[in-house]
Scaffold this active site. Structure first.
Site, PDB file in Angstrom:
ATOM      1  N   TYR A  18       0.846  -1.195   0.000  1.00 20.52           N
ATOM      2  CA  TYR A  18       0.000   0.000   0.000  1.00 20.52           C
ATOM      3  C   TYR A  18       0.884   1.249   0.000  1.00 20.52           C
ATOM      4  O   TYR A  18       0.666   2.172  -0.787  1.00 20.52           O
ATOM      5  CB  TYR A  18      -0.938  -0.001   1.214  1.00 20.52           C
ATOM      6  CG  TYR A  18      -1.913   1.143   1.201  1.00 20.52           C
ATOM      7  CD1 TYR A  18      -3.163   1.019   0.599  1.00 20.52           C
ATOM      8  CD2 TYR A  18      -1.586   2.375   1.762  1.00 20.52           C
ATOM      9  CE1 TYR A  18      -4.053   2.081   0.567  1.00 20.52           C
ATOM     10  CE2 TYR A  18      -2.458   3.439   1.735  1.00 20.52           C
ATOM     11  CZ  TYR A  18      -3.691   3.282   1.137  1.00 20.52           C
ATOM     12  OH  TYR A  18      -4.570   4.337   1.100  1.00 20.52           O
ATOM     13  N   HIS A  22       1.726   4.296  -3.066  1.00 23.49           N
ATOM     14  CA  HIS A  22       1.492   5.712  -2.812  1.00 23.49           C
ATOM     15  C   HIS A  22       2.788   6.529  -2.809  1.00 23.49           C
ATOM     16  O   HIS A  22       2.760   7.720  -2.490  1.00 23.49           O
ATOM     17  CB  HIS A  22       0.771   5.892  -1.473  1.00 23.49           C
ATOM     18  CG  HIS A  22      -0.680   5.555  -1.543  1.00 23.49           C
ATOM     19  ND1 HIS A  22      -1.141   4.256  -1.541  1.00 23.49           N
ATOM     20  CD2 HIS A  22      -1.782   6.345  -1.631  1.00 23.49           C
ATOM     21  CE1 HIS A  22      -2.463   4.264  -1.617  1.00 23.49           C
ATOM     22  NE2 HIS A  22      -2.873   5.514  -1.680  1.00 23.49           N
ATOM     23  N   TYR A  41      -4.005  16.430   1.655  1.00 24.03           N
ATOM     24  CA  TYR A  41      -4.511  15.050   1.721  1.00 24.03           C
ATOM     25  C   TYR A  41      -3.428  14.190   2.363  1.00 24.03           C
ATOM     26  O   TYR A  41      -2.290  14.149   1.893  1.00 24.03           O
ATOM     27  CB  TYR A  41      -4.819  14.570   0.304  1.00 24.03           C
ATOM     28  CG  TYR A  41      -5.706  13.356   0.164  1.00 24.03           C
ATOM     29  CD1 TYR A  41      -5.986  12.510   1.215  1.00 24.03           C
ATOM     30  CD2 TYR A  41      -6.260  13.055  -1.071  1.00 24.03           C
ATOM     31  CE1 TYR A  41      -6.802  11.402   1.052  1.00 24.03           C
ATOM     32  CE2 TYR A  41      -7.079  11.950  -1.251  1.00 24.03           C
ATOM     33  CZ  TYR A  41      -7.343  11.126  -0.177  1.00 24.03           C
ATOM     34  OH  TYR A  41      -8.147  10.024  -0.345  1.00 24.03           O
ATOM     35  N   TRP A  76      -7.289   3.811 -10.663  1.00 18.53           N
ATOM     36  CA  TRP A  76      -6.607   3.705  -9.371  1.00 18.53           C
ATOM     37  C   TRP A  76      -7.335   2.718  -8.458  1.00 18.53           C
ATOM     38  O   TRP A  76      -6.711   1.884  -7.807  1.00 18.53           O
ATOM     39  CB  TRP A  76      -6.502   5.081  -8.718  1.00 18.53           C
ATOM     40  CG  TRP A  76      -5.813   5.057  -7.387  1.00 18.53           C
ATOM     41  CD1 TRP A  76      -6.397   5.104  -6.153  1.00 18.53           C
ATOM     42  CD2 TRP A  76      -4.407   4.975  -7.148  1.00 18.53           C
ATOM     43  NE1 TRP A  76      -5.448   5.052  -5.171  1.00 18.53           N
ATOM     44  CE2 TRP A  76      -4.210   4.973  -5.761  1.00 18.53           C
ATOM     45  CE3 TRP A  76      -3.297   4.899  -7.985  1.00 18.53           C
ATOM     46  CZ2 TRP A  76      -2.947   4.903  -5.176  1.00 18.53           C
ATOM     47  CZ3 TRP A  76      -2.044   4.826  -7.406  1.00 18.53           C
ATOM     48  CH2 TRP A  76      -1.875   4.833  -6.019  1.00 18.53           C
ATOM     49  N   TRP A  77      -8.649   2.832  -8.398  1.00 20.16           N
ATOM     50  CA  TRP A  77      -9.424   1.901  -7.563  1.00 20.16           C
ATOM     51  C   TRP A  77      -9.188   0.464  -8.001  1.00 20.16           C
ATOM     52  O   TRP A  77      -9.017  -0.420  -7.170  1.00 20.16           O
ATOM     53  CB  TRP A  77     -10.900   2.218  -7.643  1.00 20.16           C
ATOM     54  CG  TRP A  77     -11.329   3.468  -6.942  1.00 20.16           C
ATOM     55  CD1 TRP A  77     -10.615   4.235  -6.065  1.00 20.16           C
ATOM     56  CD2 TRP A  77     -12.598   4.093  -7.056  1.00 20.16           C
ATOM     57  NE1 TRP A  77     -11.364   5.293  -5.637  1.00 20.16           N
ATOM     58  CE2 TRP A  77     -12.589   5.231  -6.227  1.00 20.16           C
ATOM     59  CE3 TRP A  77     -13.749   3.810  -7.791  1.00 20.16           C
ATOM     60  CZ2 TRP A  77     -13.689   6.068  -6.093  1.00 20.16           C
ATOM     61  CZ3 TRP A  77     -14.843   4.643  -7.660  1.00 20.16           C
ATOM     62  CH2 TRP A  77     -14.811   5.761  -6.821  1.00 20.16           C
TER      63      TRP A  77
END
Length: 104
Positions: A18, A22, A41, A76-77
């Site tokens: 993960y 990112h 963010y 992306w999802w």
């Protein structure tokens, strides 16, 4: 600005993956987020409970919600669905949090 916070989960064996995905996020996704009024963010990991705590400041709910309809967000999802619980549309399962305190 509207401050938002929400919680997601990451699969127990996918914490490092993960973070790798990112670091950094796709430039085109970063551009879409900024174009839709997202600022500051951040995503934090609670490794013991496999929880992701996210905060973001947005300019409007409508612009923030429109991100989900973009092609890059949908890609992306799809890219992330194998490492975190996801909805049928591939969006991450998330729970919005209620702000109970803020000190500026």
């Amino acid at each position: 600005m509207i401050r938002k916070a929400f919680v997601m989960q990451v699969n127990p064996d996918a914490h490092e993956e993960y973070q790798r995905r990112h670091s950094p996020i796709w430039p085109e996704l970063e551009a879409v987020l900024k174009q839709h009024g997202a600022h500051h963010y951040a995503i934090w990991l609670d490794a013991q409970r496999h929880l992701l705590f996210a905060t973001v400041e947005i300019e409007s709910e409508a612009r923030w919600n429109a991100v989900a309809q973009t092609e890059v967000c949908q890609r992306w999802w799809k890219h992330m669905r194998e490492i975190m619980p996801s909805n049928p549309d591939n969006s991450p399962v998330s729970q919005e949090l209620k702000n109970v305190f803020y000190l500026e």
